[in-house]
Design a protein around this motif. Structure first.
Motif, PDB file in Angstrom:
ATOM      1  N   THR A 283       0.984  -1.189   0.131  1.00  0.00           N
ATOM      2  CA  THR A 283      -0.041  -0.027   0.183  1.00  0.00           C
ATOM      3  C   THR A 283       0.847   1.161   0.031  1.00  0.00           C
ATOM      4  O   THR A 283       1.880   1.170   0.798  1.00  0.00           O
ATOM      5  N   ALA A 284       0.430   2.120  -0.843  1.00  0.00           N
ATOM      6  CA  ALA A 284       1.167   3.583  -0.616  1.00  0.00           C
ATOM      7  C   ALA A 284      -0.067   4.448   0.204  1.00  0.00           C
ATOM      8  O   ALA A 284      -1.170   4.186   0.343  1.00  0.00           O
ATOM      9  N   SER A 285       0.653   5.795   0.730  1.00  0.00           N
ATOM     10  CA  SER A 285      -0.206   6.485   1.762  1.00  0.00           C
ATOM     11  C   SER A 285       0.166   7.862   1.483  1.00  0.00           C
ATOM     12  O   SER A 285       1.172   8.273   1.018  1.00  0.00           O
ATOM     13  N   ALA A 286      -0.697   8.663   1.854  1.00  0.00           N
ATOM     14  CA  ALA A 286      -0.648  10.029   1.852  1.00  0.00           C
ATOM     15  C   ALA A 286      -1.536  10.681   2.765  1.00  0.00           C
ATOM     16  O   ALA A 286      -2.738  10.208   2.997  1.00  0.00           O
ATOM     17  N   GLU A 287      -1.035  11.683   3.667  1.00  0.00           N
ATOM     18  CA  GLU A 287      -1.731  12.245   4.524  1.00  0.00           C
ATOM     19  C   GLU A 287      -1.536  13.903   4.626  1.00  0.00           C
ATOM     20  O   GLU A 287      -0.232  14.302   4.324  1.00  0.00           O
ATOM     21  N   THR A 288      -2.714  14.347   4.814  1.00  0.00           N
ATOM     22  CA  THR A 288      -2.738  16.078   4.652  1.00  0.00           C
ATOM     23  C   THR A 288      -3.298  16.558   5.865  1.00  0.00           C
ATOM     24  O   THR A 288      -4.395  15.877   6.114  1.00  0.00           O
ATOM     25  N   HIS A 289      -2.693  17.586   6.471  1.00  0.00           N
ATOM     26  CA  HIS A 289      -3.118  18.219   7.536  1.00  0.00           C
ATOM     27  C   HIS A 289      -3.251  19.693   7.446  1.00  0.00           C
ATOM     28  O   HIS A 289      -2.139  20.170   7.392  1.00  0.00           O
ATOM     29  N   LEU A 290      -4.268  20.243   7.510  1.00  0.00           N
ATOM     30  CA  LEU A 290      -4.525  21.745   7.145  1.00  0.00           C
ATOM     31  C   LEU A 290      -4.915  22.482   8.649  1.00  0.00           C
ATOM     32  O   LEU A 290      -5.934  22.046   8.997  1.00  0.00           O
ATOM     33  N   THR A 291      -4.308  23.634   8.920  1.00  0.00           N
ATOM     34  CA  THR A 291      -4.808  24.303  10.140  1.00  0.00           C
ATOM     35  C   THR A 291      -4.869  25.501   9.953  1.00  0.00           C
ATOM     36  O   THR A 291      -3.993  26.206   9.329  1.00  0.00           O
TER      37      THR A 291
ATOM     38  N   ALA B 218      -6.546   7.118  -9.180  1.00  0.00           N
ATOM     39  CA  ALA B 218      -5.991   5.765  -8.879  1.00  0.00           C
ATOM     40  C   ALA B 218      -6.083   4.935 -10.208  1.00  0.00           C
ATOM     41  O   ALA B 218      -7.267   4.261 -10.537  1.00  0.00           O
ATOM     42  N   TYR B 219      -4.819   4.416 -10.696  1.00  0.00           N
ATOM     43  CA  TYR B 219      -4.585   3.545 -11.654  1.00  0.00           C
ATOM     44  C   TYR B 219      -5.134   2.183 -11.327  1.00  0.00           C
ATOM     45  O   TYR B 219      -5.567   1.817  -9.981  1.00  0.00           O
ATOM     46  N   ASP B 220      -5.838   1.472 -12.316  1.00  0.00           N
ATOM     47  CA  ASP B 220      -6.351   0.210 -11.784  1.00  0.00           C
ATOM     48  C   ASP B 220      -5.206  -0.598 -11.265  1.00  0.00           C
ATOM     49  O   ASP B 220      -4.146  -0.523 -11.762  1.00  0.00           O
ATOM     50  N   GLY B 221      -5.551  -1.343 -10.325  1.00  0.00           N
ATOM     51  CA  GLY B 221      -4.561  -2.056  -9.515  1.00  0.00           C
ATOM     52  C   GLY B 221      -3.799  -1.377  -8.254  1.00  0.00           C
ATOM     53  O   GLY B 221      -3.083  -1.947  -7.706  1.00  0.00           O
ATOM     54  N   ALA B 222      -4.066  -0.206  -8.023  1.00  0.00           N
ATOM     55  CA  ALA B 222      -3.534   0.723  -7.019  1.00  0.00           C
ATOM     56  C   ALA B 222      -4.010   0.340  -5.677  1.00  0.00           C
ATOM     57  O   ALA B 222      -5.176  -0.113  -5.770  1.00  0.00           O
ATOM     58  N   ARG B 223      -3.208   0.312  -4.799  1.00  0.00           N
ATOM     59  CA  ARG B 223      -3.295  -0.018  -3.564  1.00  0.00           C
ATOM     60  C   ARG B 223      -3.042   1.404  -2.636  1.00  0.00           C
ATOM     61  O   ARG B 223      -1.994   1.515  -2.515  1.00  0.00           O
ATOM     62  N   ALA B 224      -4.150   2.154  -2.222  1.00  0.00           N
ATOM     63  CA  ALA B 224      -3.578   3.257  -1.917  1.00  0.00           C
ATOM     64  C   ALA B 224      -4.643   3.754  -0.334  1.00  0.00           C
ATOM     65  O   ALA B 224      -5.627   3.121  -0.303  1.00  0.00           O
ATOM     66  N   GLN B 225      -4.085   4.572   0.334  1.00  0.00           N
ATOM     67  CA  GLN B 225      -4.790   4.924   1.656  1.00  0.00           C
ATOM     68  C   GLN B 225      -4.543   6.563   1.771  1.00  0.00           C
ATOM     69  O   GLN B 225      -3.277   6.840   1.846  1.00  0.00           O
TER      70      GLN B 225
ATOM     71  N   SER C 159      -9.450  -3.991 -10.264  1.00  0.00           N
ATOM     72  CA  SER C 159      -8.498  -4.504  -9.012  1.00  0.00           C
ATOM     73  C   SER C 159      -8.042  -3.495  -8.136  1.00  0.00           C
ATOM     74  O   SER C 159      -7.769  -2.109  -8.938  1.00  0.00           O
ATOM     75  N   GLY C 160      -7.385  -3.792  -7.209  1.00  0.00           N
ATOM     76  CA  GLY C 160      -7.021  -2.699  -6.132  1.00  0.00           C
ATOM     77  C   GLY C 160      -7.910  -2.207  -5.114  1.00  0.00           C
ATOM     78  O   GLY C 160      -8.896  -2.829  -4.919  1.00  0.00           O
ATOM     79  N   GLU C 161      -7.260  -1.358  -4.279  1.00  0.00           N
ATOM     80  CA  GLU C 161      -8.059  -1.030  -2.988  1.00  0.00           C
ATOM     81  C   GLU C 161      -7.758   0.594  -2.884  1.00  0.00           C
ATOM     82  O   GLU C 161      -6.496   1.038  -2.981  1.00  0.00           O
ATOM     83  N   PHE C 162      -8.641   1.122  -2.320  1.00  0.00           N
ATOM     84  CA  PHE C 162      -8.749   2.723  -2.069  1.00  0.00           C
ATOM     85  C   PHE C 162      -9.240   2.862  -0.891  1.00  0.00           C
ATOM     86  O   PHE C 162     -10.457   2.676  -0.717  1.00  0.00           O
ATOM     87  N   ARG C 163      -8.737   3.325   0.223  1.00  0.00           N
ATOM     88  CA  ARG C 163      -9.208   3.754   1.440  1.00  0.00           C
ATOM     89  C   ARG C 163      -8.975   5.430   1.563  1.00  0.00           C
ATOM     90  O   ARG C 163      -8.000   5.999   1.307  1.00  0.00           O
ATOM     91  N   GLN C 164     -10.042   6.001   2.176  1.00  0.00           N
ATOM     92  CA  GLN C 164      -9.867   7.430   2.575  1.00  0.00           C
ATOM     93  C   GLN C 164     -10.694   7.848   3.571  1.00  0.00           C
ATOM     94  O   GLN C 164     -11.939   7.397   3.909  1.00  0.00           O
ATOM     95  N   GLY C 165      -9.983   8.734   4.474  1.00  0.00           N
ATOM     96  CA  GLY C 165     -10.550   9.005   5.544  1.00  0.00           C
ATOM     97  C   GLY C 165     -10.443  10.849   5.788  1.00  0.00           C
ATOM     98  O   GLY C 165      -9.448  11.221   5.187  1.00  0.00           O
TER      99      GLY C 165
END
Length: 319
Positions: free
Chosen positions: A129-137, A153-160, A192-198
Motif C-alpha cells: 500500500t502507498a499512503s498520503a496524509e494531509t493536515h491543514l490548520t 487511482a490507476y487500476d490495481g493501485a493500493r492506496a490509503q 482491481s486494487g483498493e482505495f481507502r480514504q478518511g
C-alpha cells in the motif's frame, strides 16, 4: 524492484535543491533483498500575516521538506494579501510503499491559496500500500483555499489517504478533494486494487467533528456501478465551505443559495449545510475536467462573499 520514474534521484546523491538523500534500504516481505523501499516525503508550510508599507501581506514564513515534495516560489497574482503556493511532487506519481505527508498552517490574519500543477497519480501495486496524509490548520481570522487537481487511482493501485482540516472558530476555508478511478482517457476501469480514504473537519472548541467520512473501495466493487453508488461514473468529489465569521447577506443560507445556483442543471451534484457555517458539496461525473469545472464554478460563486475577493484562477492552471 520499484519501477524508475521521471524525476528519480539515485540513492546517496543530491536532487536539484542540493539536499542529499541517503541510500534507501532494500527490504523484502520475507526479510531478504530485492524489494526496494518506497519513498517517504514530507512537506511543512506556515503562512504568516505581516504588514508592508502599511498594507497587509501574507508571507510563506516557514517551509521544510524531506524527500521529493516541494513548493514553488510564492506568487502574488492578486496583491500582497493572498499568497499563492503550488505544491509539486517531482516523480509525478506514487508507487507502492511510498508515503507522503503535507502539513499546512495558516496563522491568524493570513490568507493562502494552494494548488497543484497536475493530477496526483497512484500507480498499480504488486501488493503493498502507498499512503498520503494531509493536515491543514487555519487560525482565527485566517483563510485557506485548497484547490488541488484530482487524485487518479490507476487500476490495481493500493492506496490509503487521510485528510484532516482543523479550523479556529473564525477561520474561513474552501477546499475540495477529487478522486478519479482509472485512466478515463484510456477507458481504464478500477477493476482491481483498493482505495481507502478518511476525511475529518473540526472546529476548535467543538467536542465532535463538523464533518467526518470514510471510504473503502475495492476493484469491481458493486458500489461502483450501483445506481445507489457511483452509477458506473469514475469521478467523485467533495468540497467544503467554512464561513467563519462571515455574516453579510444572510450567512449560511445566502451562501448555500449561491452554491445551489452554481450547481443548477447538474443532476449528479448537490449541496447541503450540515451545520451552521459549514456547506458541503458532493458531485460525481464521467470526467475529471467536468467535475473540476463544476467545483470551480462553485468557488467563483462564493469567493467574494466568503473571502471578500473577486475570483482569480491560479496561474499554473494556464501553463
Amino acid at each position: 524492484m520499484r519501477p524508475a520514474r521521471e524525476g528519480d534521484v539515485p540513492t546517496g546523491s543530491s536532487d536539484v535543491s542540493g539536499r542529499t538523500h541517503p541510500p534507501l534500504p532494500n527490504p523484502s516481505p520475507t526479510g531478504g533483498e530485492g524489494l526496494q523501499a518506497g519513498w517517504s516525503a514530507r512537506l511543512k508550510l506556515r503562512f504568516e500575516a505581516t504588514t508592508l508599507a502599511g498594507a497587509s501581506r501574507t508571507v510563506l514564513r516557514e517551509r521544510s521538506h524531506v524527500g521529493p515534495l516541494r513548493v514553488l516560489k510564492p506568487l502574488y497574482p492578486e496583491g500582497d494579501a493572498v499568497c499563492h503556493a503550488v505544491l509539486v511532487h517531482p516523480p509525478g506519481g506514487i508507487v507502492e510503499g511510498d508515503s507522503l505527508s503535507v502539513e499546512v498552517k495558516v496563522d491568524a490574519g493570513a490568507s493562502a491559496l494552494i494548488t497543484t500543477p497536475g493530477a496526483q497519480k497512484w500507480y498499480r501495486s504488486s501488493g503493498r500500500t502507498a499512503s498520503a496524509e494531509t493536515h491543514l490548520t487555519v487560525a482565527d481570522g485566517a483563510s485557506l483555499e485548497w484547490l488541488p487537481q484530482e487524485a487518479m487511482a490507476y487500476d490495481g493501485a493500493r492506496a490509503q489517504q487521510r485528510f484532516t482540516i482543523a479550523l479556529a472558530p473564525t477561520a474561513r476555508f474552501f477546499g475540495w478533494e477529487m478522486l478519479c478511478l482509472g485512466r478515463t482517457t484510456r477507458g481504464e476501469r478500477f477493476a482491481s486494487g483498493e482505495f481507502r480514504q478518511g476525511i475529518r473537519l473540526v472546529r476548535a472548541g467543538s467536542d465532535a467533528p463538523l464533518w467526518r467520512e470514510s471510504m473503502h473501495l475495492v476493484g469491481n466493487d458493486p458500489l461502483l456501478t450501483s445506481p445507489l453508488g457511483l452509477r458506473g461514473l469514475p469521478v467523485m468529489a467533495t468540497a467544503w465551505i467554512a464561513l467563519g465569521d462571515v455574516a453579510d447577506g444572510g450567512g449560511t443560507d445566502a451562501v448555500l443559495a449561491k452554491v445551489r445556483d452554481a450547481l443548477a442543471g447538474e443532476p449528479l451534484a448537490a449541496a447541503s449545510a450540515p451545520d451552521e457555517g459549514l456547506i458541503v458539496v458532493k458531485a460525481i461525473g464521467d470526467a475529471p475536467e467536468a467535475v473540476r469545472n463544476l467545483l470551480i464554478a462553485v468557488w467563483k460563486s462564493i469567493r467574494l462573499q466568503v473571502f471578500a475577493r473577486e475570483p482569480q484562477l491560479p496561474r499554473i492552471w494556464s501553463t
